[in-house]
Each structure stands twice: as structure tokens, then as C-alpha cells.
Write an enzyme that holds these catalytic residues in place. Structure first.
Site, PDB file in Angstrom:
ATOM      1  CB  CYS A 146      -0.931   0.008   1.215  1.00  0.00           C
ATOM      2  SG  CYS A 146      -2.078   1.410   1.189  1.00  0.00           S
ATOM      3  CB  CYS A 165      -3.044   4.795   7.311  1.00  0.00           C
ATOM      4  SG  CYS A 165      -3.976   5.287   5.837  1.00  0.00           S
ATOM      5  CB  CYS A 181     -16.047  -7.395   4.979  1.00  0.00           C
ATOM      6  SG  CYS A 181     -17.483  -7.174   6.067  1.00  0.00           S
ATOM      7  CB  CYS A 229     -19.285  -5.142   3.071  1.00  0.00           C
ATOM      8  SG  CYS A 229     -18.540  -3.540   3.465  1.00  0.00           S
ATOM      9  NE  ARG A 264     -19.695  -4.609  11.230  1.00  0.00           N
ATOM     10  CZ  ARG A 264     -19.489  -3.941  10.095  1.00  0.00           C
ATOM     11  NH1 ARG A 264     -18.282  -3.569   9.756  1.00  0.00           N
ATOM     12  NH2 ARG A 264     -20.498  -3.665   9.312  1.00  0.00           N
TER      13      ARG A 264
END
Length: 331
Positions: A70, A74, A114, A146, A276
Site C-alpha cells: 500500500c 496511515c 467483507c 461489503c 459494530r
């Protein structure tokens, strides 16, 4: 004093049930509640949760469909370009592996599957792989799907919708002011725009937060109200799992009672939304995990992207012991 405490939180619950908005001061009072007030507070949150969702628990399973590699920075993520954490690195999983993941979701009694891929956004090849797998899953399995693939264009969002994806996840993660301290390679506004793009395409918006990254209580309140404004249908509340090798590796855990107050806050502010308990719940809530489901109505079962979850049978047992019921089909 206790009856007065009970009455205050019940008043908050009644406001939430009518979808009236808490004031900023009331929201902060939830986060600042004394430890002795925790059970009355959680009972009030449960009144709201029960009104909208009864005693059903939605289970979600996450698949790390593309790991590492990536380019984003972050600070919380072990897959980012600035992380030195030893994580697996691989490109988008093939169709058969994605299908096997869907079958495993059913085996875990998860109603939502997901598909998550690290990266700034999907390439044409990656998007096509997801489309192909989703079409077959939709044709053969009773699962809500999702996707979480990063920043989307209008066309990409439309293609996911047409392939059969129900929901798109793109977390706000933290407050607008705090965002540059966590990530510099994209902006808070880009996060908001991606959620809006998914909504315009007809995808159900999923967006949440990570608690424990140095934000203030006022910023936690801001996050809750931002997600109310964004009208996210599903709100994963993560609690930072500070992974060695990431910029936030030295952050401490969120105390369990504070984590429960955060969940109560999100239930009051977003009363009819899927709240959640997500990443880091095992580490941060520890033995108080069962209490989280008095405010939340959803959780992940199994492992997360690069960190382990607890035994699936333990989650199933926890739900049974609470007298709650797993929602086997989310469609």
C-alpha cells in the site's frame, strides 16, 4: 443519587429512540460518566439497541483480499508504506479464494462478507476480479457483500453495485482536525467524498472510526456526529491495536470502561444504525466484551486484516450466554 443517574441516561435513551439529537454537552457527559454509572449507562444504550434491533446480533467476516503493497501512510496500519511490521504481501486473491472466503463466512454464521484490499484504490484488474467473484457469490450464497477497496470513482462504484455488492466501507477513522496527524497521503474530505460516491451509486454506506489514536473526547463526539450527518448505515467502531512497526506503536490501549462509554455514545447519536464492535475489541475490552453488545448490535468474527481475533466458538458462546440471537441472514 442512583435514581437520578438512571433517569438521566434513560432520558438520553428516550431522545435517541425518537431520533432526537443529543447536544454536544450531553454527548460529552456520556464519555465522562463515572465508572459507577457504567451499568445504568449501558442499560440505557440497550433500550435504544433493543428498540431498533431487538436481541439480534449481526456477524461479519472480513477477508484480507490484497495485503501490504500500500502506498498510503496511515499511521495505524501495518500494511502502509511507512510500516515495518512483518505482514504478508500479496496481490488480489483469485476468484476461487474469494469464493472460499464466502463459504467460510457462512460456516461462521456471518451474514455479511467483507472483501477488503489495501491500497489507494482498485486497479481495473482488481475491480474486475472482485466483480467476477461477487457475481458468483450472489448467485450461489445468501450473503450480504461489503467491499472496501479504497477511493472510488463514480464508474467504479456503479460497477460494484451492478456486480451485486450491497455495501461499501470507507472509514473516516478520526476527526477532521486530527486527520493530518494520522495520514498525509490523502485527506479527510477524500474519505467523505468516497462514502458519498458509494451512496450515489446505490451502495449502502459503511463508515466508522478508530478510537485510541490520540484524539480528544471532543473529537470522539465530533466523529459520532459526523457519521450521523453522513448517514452511514453501518458504523464499525475500532479500538486501536498498536502494532509494532507502525508509527502509532507506542499508543496505549483504551481502557475497557472507556470503550464501553464510546459504544454507548455512538448508539445514542446514531440510534438506528448498525454499530459494530470491530478491530481491537479483544485487546481493549478484554473481559468486558459481552457488555459491548448491550450498545452494539454487530461484530466481526474471526481474524482481522493482519491481527488475530478470538475463537469463533467463543463469540458464538458469548452471544448465546447473553440470551441474544445471531442474525443468520443479513439480506
Amino acid at each position: 443519587m442512583k435514581p437520578a443517574i438512571d433517569m438521566k441516561w434513560t432520558d438520553y435513551a428516550n431522545k435517541a429512540i425518537t431520533k432526537a439529537e443529543l447536544t454536544q454537552e450531553e454527548a460529552l457527559q456520556v464519555l465522562h460518566a463515572e465508572d459507577d454509572e457504567l451499568l445504568p449507562l449501558m442499560n440505557a444504550a440497550f433500550l435504544v439497541r433493543k428498540h431498533f434491533f431487538g436481541k439480534k446480533v449481526k456477524l461479519n467476516m472480513i477477508l484480507n483480499a490484497k495485503s501490504g503493497l500500500c502506498p498510503e501512510d496511515c499511521g495505524y496500519c501495518s500494511q502502509s508504506i511507512v510500516s515495518t511490521a512483518p505482514v504478508a504481501k500479496y496481490t488480489m486473491l483469485d476468484k476461487e479464494t474469494l469464493l472460499a472466503g464466502a463459504r467460510e463466512a457462512l460456516n461462521r454464521k456471518a451474514g455479511t462478507y467483507c472483501i477488503v484490499a489495501s491500497g489507494r484504490g482498485p486497479t481495473e484488474k482488481e475491480l474486475s476480479q472482485v466483480e467476477e467473484a461477487v457475481k458468483e457469490i450472489r448467485a450461489t450464497m445468501p450473503l450480504k457483500i461489503c467491499a472496501c477497496l479504497g477511493i472510488l470513482s463514480e464508474d467504479q462504484a456503479t460497477r460494484l453495485k451492478e456486480a451485486g455488492v450491497h455495501r461499501y466501507n470507507h472509514n473516516l477513522n478520526t476527526s477532521r482536525k486530527h486527520y493530518p496527524d494520522i495520514t498525509t497521503t490523502h485527506t479527510y474530505d477524500q474519505r467523505v467524498e468516497t462514502v458519498d460516491t458509494a451512496k450515489r451509486a446505490g451502495l449502502s454506506p459503511c463508515s466508522g472510526v478508530i478510537i485510541g489514536m490520540g484524539e480528544s473526547d471532543e473529537e470522539i463526539v465530533e466523529m459520532a456526529f459526523a457519521l450521523r450527518t453522513l448517514d452511514a448505515d453501518s458504523i464499525p467502531v475500532n479500538f486501536l491495536n498498536a502494532i509494532p512497526g507502525t508509527p502509532l506503536e507506542k499508543m496505549g490501549r483504551t481502557p475497557a470502561q472507556k470503550a464501553l462509554r464510546v459504544l454507548a455514545l455512538f448508539r445514542f447519536v446514531c440510534p438506528d444504525k448498525e454499530i459494530r464492535v470491530a478491530g481491537g475489541r479483544e485487546l481493549n475490552l478484554r473481559s468486558l466484551q459481552p457488555l459491548s453488545l448491550y450498545a452494539a448490535n454487530s461484530l466481526f468474527v474471526g481474524d482481522y486484516l493482519t491481527t488475530p481475533g478470538q475463537e469463533i466458538s467463543t463469540d458464538h458462546q458469548m452471544i448465546e450466554d447473553l440470551g441474544f440471537e445471531i442474525e443468520l441472514c443479513a439480506l
